[in-house]
Scaffold this active site. Structure first.
Site, PDB file in Angstrom:
ATOM      1  N   ASN A  51      -7.258 -34.619   5.351  1.00  0.00           N
ATOM      2  CA  ASN A  51      -8.240 -33.570   5.629  1.00  0.00           C
ATOM      3  C   ASN A  51      -9.653 -33.997   5.257  1.00  0.00           C
ATOM      4  O   ASN A  51     -10.630 -33.530   5.851  1.00  0.00           O
ATOM      5  CB  ASN A  51      -7.877 -32.286   4.884  1.00  0.00           C
ATOM      6  CG  ASN A  51      -6.658 -31.612   5.480  1.00  0.00           C
ATOM      7  OD1 ASN A  51      -6.309 -31.847   6.640  1.00  0.00           O
ATOM      8  ND2 ASN A  51      -5.993 -30.779   4.702  1.00  0.00           N
ATOM      9  N   HIS A 120      -6.949 -28.790  13.435  1.00  0.00           N
ATOM     10  CA  HIS A 120      -7.207 -28.068  14.675  1.00  0.00           C
ATOM     11  C   HIS A 120      -8.331 -27.056  14.512  1.00  0.00           C
ATOM     12  O   HIS A 120      -9.064 -26.772  15.473  1.00  0.00           O
ATOM     13  CB  HIS A 120      -5.930 -27.385  15.151  1.00  0.00           C
ATOM     14  CG  HIS A 120      -4.878 -28.363  15.590  1.00  0.00           C
ATOM     15  ND1 HIS A 120      -3.635 -27.971  16.041  1.00  0.00           N
ATOM     16  CD2 HIS A 120      -4.879 -29.714  15.642  1.00  0.00           C
ATOM     17  CE1 HIS A 120      -2.926 -29.038  16.353  1.00  0.00           C
ATOM     18  NE2 HIS A 120      -3.658 -30.106  16.102  1.00  0.00           N
ATOM     19  N   ASP A 123     -11.362 -29.071  14.961  1.00  0.00           N
ATOM     20  CA  ASP A 123     -11.500 -29.368  16.386  1.00  0.00           C
ATOM     21  C   ASP A 123     -12.127 -28.193  17.123  1.00  0.00           C
ATOM     22  O   ASP A 123     -12.971 -28.375  18.007  1.00  0.00           O
ATOM     23  CB  ASP A 123     -10.136 -29.677  17.001  1.00  0.00           C
ATOM     24  CG  ASP A 123      -9.585 -31.023  16.569  1.00  0.00           C
ATOM     25  OD1 ASP A 123     -10.376 -31.864  16.101  1.00  0.00           O
ATOM     26  OD2 ASP A 123      -8.369 -31.240  16.692  1.00  0.00           O
TER      27      ASP A 123
END
Length: 388
Positions: A51, A120, A123
């Site tokens: 992360n 995500h 993203d």
């Protein structure tokens, strides 16, 4: 101490604990670049949390987005060369690290649902910065066409997460065209703008173009329309697939049950069309950012509730202030501009609270942390899942 929200139920947390991520297929470009990404990932220290790799790649995007807001607050000023060089570099940096984080997770045995959510989520937020980069190149001004050319990518991202929610597999490509190709296309745009310079870019975009059937317009308009059409085609494919799956399972009721998840996104995009032109001229940046952050919030919920197998909330309370500001914009535009900025601050803080609450719930349940590697979740056997 501020109390955390209880976003997830205990049953939902159990589902997340057992969640198995299934990514879409690699494209030819993914396969070509994969050895390069693997080699770079192998060079990372094993103590570096995946992360953190994602976050390090994401932060420069925020900086270039802020710079583009400063240079062109109304999307009217063509970007200087230095900004486009910086933007191209940060886009490439983020895309590369985003491809490496999953590989780092597998090589360190630290893949987890929290990693998928964080990856995500970044993203999705990156869509805001990426569309901001494209907007800088196009400098379309305070126009509805420009707004929708930005929102269509975030709406498409929501559709992809919706398909995972309904099918269990996240589509990252359709045929040979996928996320990587779209990102590199954007890099070509920004690099081209850097090479040509603002004067040449403005001149090219304003050039008249007479196309059969479509008629006479300028290059900018046709480019934006083409982009919206391009993403909309993939969104329509996704909608048809999901509705057909719902119909095959439970007939018309199944299709309606599947389709109801789209209501918040459709409503937000519909409301965006009702902003007054005066409001667009006064606060197009604020409108675009509020719209995109709302779409991010919808997508983040879809990602989370897909993993938790919880119902996606069709009634989204933050659409109420959005609709209120749209209406007030017709009678008090200057006041609404101030309220928009205040609302962005409040909504941003609330989003941070919501995301922190989710992170805390997952940390307690899985006994893992966002930015450091632990072996606890490794015992559940989920670390071998593919994460892109």
């Amino acid at each position: 101490m501020v109390n955390m929200l209880e976003v997830l139920t205990e049953e939902g947390l159990d589902h997340i604990k057992r969640h198995q991520y299934k990514a879409g297929k690699y494209t030819p470009l993914d396969n070509f670049l994969n050895p390069y990404w693997i080699q770079l990932a192998e060079a990372l220290p094993r103590w570096l949390a995946p992360n953190l790799v994602t976050l390090v790649g994401f932060c420069p995007l925020v900086v270039t987005y802020a710079l583009s807001c400063w240079v062109s607050p109304s999307f009217e000023t063509p970007p200087p060369r230095w900004l486009m060089v910086c933007t191209t570099s940060t886009l490439f940096f983020y895309q590369t690290l985003d491809a490496m984080d999953g590989k780092q997770a597998r090589r360190t045995g630290s893949s987890s649902p929290l990693g998928q959510l964080f990856d995500h989520g970044c993203d999705c937020l990156a869509c805001v910065a990426q569309t901001g980069a494209a907007a800088a190149v196009m400098h379309f001004g305070p126009t509805f066409l420009g707004l929708y050319s930005m929102s269509v990518l975030s709406s498409g991202f929501f559709m992809a997460q919706w398909e995972e929610y309904r099918t269990g597999t996240l589509p990252t490509s359709y045929g040979p065209i996928g996320v990587t190709e779209t990102q590199y296309f954007l890099m070509v745009q920004t690099l081209g703008a850097a090479a040509l310079g603002p004067e040449v870019v403005s001149s090219l975009l304003a050039s008249p173009l007479n196309l059969p059937v479509l008629g006479l317009s300028d290059v900018r308009t046709y480019f934006l329309q083409g982009w919206i059409l391009f993403v909309s085609v993939f969104m329509c494919i996704c909608i048809v697939k999901n509705l057909a799956k719902g119909f095959a399972e439970k007939g018309l009721h199944g299709s309606l049950n599947v389709g109801k998840d789209l209501i918040p996104v459709l409503l937000q995009n519909l409301l965006m069309a009702f902003w007054s032109r005066n409001m667009l001229r006064l606060a197009v940046r604020e409108i675009s950012l509020f719209s995109l952050l709302l779409l991010f919030y919808f997508s983040a919920q879809m990602i989370l509730f897909s993993m938790a197998r919880m119902p996606f909330p069709v009634l989204q309370k933050w659409l109420a202030p959005y609709a209120t500001l749209v209406a007030l914009g017709y009678v008090a535009p200057q006041l609404v501009k101030t309220l928009l900025r205040a609302n962005l601050v409040v909504f941003g803080l609330w989003l941070l609270w919501w995301l922190t609450s989710v992170q805390e719930q997952l940390k307690r349940k899985l006994e893992i942390y966002t930015f450091c590697i632990t072996k606890k979740y490794h015992a559940n056997g989920s670390n071998e899942e593919k994460q892109k």
